[in-house]
Scaffold this motif. Structure first.
Motif, short mmCIF file in Angstrom:
data_model
loop_
_atom_site.label_atom_id
_atom_site.label_comp_id
_atom_site.label_asym_id
_atom_site.label_seq_id
_atom_site.Cartn_x
_atom_site.Cartn_y
_atom_site.Cartn_z
N ARG A 57 0.85 -1.20 0.00
CA ARG A 57 0.00 0.00 0.00
C ARG A 57 0.89 1.25 0.00
O ARG A 57 0.61 2.22 -0.69
CB ARG A 57 -0.93 -0.03 1.21
CG ARG A 57 -1.72 1.23 1.51
CD ARG A 57 -2.97 1.48 0.68
NE ARG A 57 -4.00 0.51 0.77
CZ ARG A 57 -5.20 0.74 1.31
NH1 ARG A 57 -5.48 1.89 1.88
NH2 ARG A 57 -6.12 -0.19 1.27
N LEU A 60 2.07 2.01 -3.39
CA LEU A 60 1.07 2.76 -4.15
C LEU A 60 1.20 4.26 -3.89
O LEU A 60 1.08 5.07 -4.81
CB LEU A 60 -0.35 2.33 -3.75
CG LEU A 60 -0.96 1.13 -4.42
CD1 LEU A 60 -2.36 0.88 -3.86
CD2 LEU A 60 -1.01 1.31 -5.93
N ARG A 61 1.43 4.61 -2.63
CA ARG A 61 1.59 6.03 -2.29
C ARG A 61 2.81 6.63 -2.99
O ARG A 61 2.78 7.76 -3.47
CB ARG A 61 1.69 6.20 -0.79
CG ARG A 61 0.40 5.88 -0.06
CD ARG A 61 0.52 6.11 1.45
NE ARG A 61 -0.69 5.66 2.11
CZ ARG A 61 -0.77 4.58 2.88
NH1 ARG A 61 0.31 3.83 3.10
NH2 ARG A 61 -1.90 4.23 3.44
N SER A 64 1.96 7.13 -6.56
CA SER A 64 1.08 8.29 -6.67
C SER A 64 1.88 9.57 -6.82
O SER A 64 1.59 10.42 -7.66
CB SER A 64 0.17 8.37 -5.44
OG SER A 64 -0.55 9.57 -5.42
N ARG A 79 3.47 -2.20 -8.12
CA ARG A 79 3.93 -2.08 -6.74
C ARG A 79 5.19 -2.91 -6.57
O ARG A 79 5.32 -3.98 -7.16
CB ARG A 79 2.86 -2.58 -5.77
CG ARG A 79 1.57 -1.78 -5.82
CD ARG A 79 0.45 -2.44 -5.06
NE ARG A 79 0.16 -3.74 -5.69
CZ ARG A 79 -0.48 -4.74 -5.11
NH1 ARG A 79 -0.91 -4.63 -3.87
NH2 ARG A 79 -0.70 -5.86 -5.76
N ALA A 128 -5.30 2.74 -8.86
CA ALA A 128 -5.19 2.78 -7.40
C ALA A 128 -4.20 3.85 -6.94
O ALA A 128 -4.45 4.53 -5.94
CB ALA A 128 -4.76 1.42 -6.87
N VAL A 132 -5.28 6.49 -4.10
CA VAL A 132 -4.90 6.03 -2.77
C VAL A 132 -5.07 7.11 -1.70
O VAL A 132 -5.50 6.82 -0.58
CB VAL A 132 -3.47 5.43 -2.76
CG1 VAL A 132 -2.40 6.49 -2.99
CG2 VAL A 132 -3.22 4.65 -1.48
N ALA A 135 -8.68 7.28 -0.90
CA ALA A 135 -9.06 6.07 -0.16
C ALA A 135 -8.66 6.21 1.31
O ALA A 135 -9.43 5.85 2.21
CB ALA A 135 -8.41 4.84 -0.78
N GLU A 143 -11.52 3.62 -2.37
CA GLU A 143 -11.18 2.38 -1.66
C GLU A 143 -11.41 1.17 -2.55
O GLU A 143 -10.64 0.21 -2.52
CB GLU A 143 -12.01 2.25 -0.38
CG GLU A 143 -11.55 3.18 0.73
CD GLU A 143 -12.39 3.04 2.00
OE1 GLU A 143 -12.97 1.96 2.24
OE2 GLU A 143 -12.45 4.02 2.75
N VAL A 146 -8.45 0.93 -4.95
CA VAL A 146 -7.26 0.42 -4.26
C VAL A 146 -7.42 -1.08 -4.00
O VAL A 146 -6.49 -1.86 -4.18
CB VAL A 146 -7.01 1.20 -2.95
CG1 VAL A 146 -5.93 0.52 -2.11
CG2 VAL A 146 -6.61 2.64 -3.27
N GLU A 150 -5.08 -4.32 -4.87
CA GLU A 150 -4.63 -5.21 -3.80
C GLU A 150 -5.11 -6.64 -3.99
O GLU A 150 -4.58 -7.55 -3.36
CB GLU A 150 -5.06 -4.65 -2.43
CG GLU A 150 -4.29 -3.39 -2.09
CD GLU A 150 -4.72 -2.72 -0.80
OE1 GLU A 150 -5.85 -2.98 -0.32
OE2 GLU A 150 -3.91 -1.93 -0.27
#
Length: 170
Positions: A57, A60-61, A64, A79, A128, A132, A135, A143, A146, A150
């Motif tokens: 996760r 993902l950030r 972004s 990812r 996503a 993110v 979310a 969400e 994302v 996932e």
């Protein structure tokens, strides 16, 4: 301690070139006491998987930010999580349940494995990464996006395979 470092494709390229992974802000994820307390059940393997998912996760950030800045249009929307065995790890109770801080770069000899999305996840990961932050703020549509990313399992690579993996993606 086994830690899971969120990364991106450019970070992998640099790791292959320099022999060291430089984590952003020293942030990684691990099976911490706080993470263990947040689950009512699960053995160590399942909880390590949860820590790896927190790192995914976080990846993902990072994506972004990279996509938002438009700095590297060639960055694959995948990812990346690097698993490493390190001794110098500090808990980060101010962040996610599994967050830890590591000091310095992670040398290749400490890396246990590398986990990367397969090609079939690219569309979901790109969506996503754009969603993110929303979310994280509770937007249900974001969400869902994302969650779509996932739902894709990260592929496992031995550290000896990473140079070839990076070369193949160029």
């Amino acid at each position: 301690m086994r830690v899971y470092v969120p990364a991106t494709w450019p970070m992998l390229r640099t790791m292959v070139k320099n022999g060291v992974l430089e984590p952003i802000g020293g942030t990684a994820f691990a099976l911490t006491p706080k993470l263990r307390e947040s689950y009512t059940s699960g053995d160590d393997e399942e909880l390590e998987y949860a820590a790896m998912n927190e790192a995914a996760r976080a990846s993902l950030r990072l994506l972004s930010v990279e996509f938002g800045l438009g700095e590297d249009a060639t960055t694959p929307a995948r990812r990346v999580v690097v698993a490493a065995d390190l001794d110098d790890v500090a808990l980060r109770p101010d962040l996610d349940d599994g967050a830890v801080r590591i000091s310095g770069g992670v040398p290749m000899e400490k890396i246990a494995s590398v986990h990367v999305d397969a090609e079939d996840a690219v569309h979901a990961v790109r969506q996503a990464a754009a969603a993110v932050d929303s979310a994280d703020m509770g937007d249900l549509d974001a969400e869902f996006l994302v969650g779509e990313a996932e739902d894709h399992e990260l592929a496992w690579y031995d550290p000896s395979e990473v140079a070839l993996l990076v070369d193949m993606a160029l």
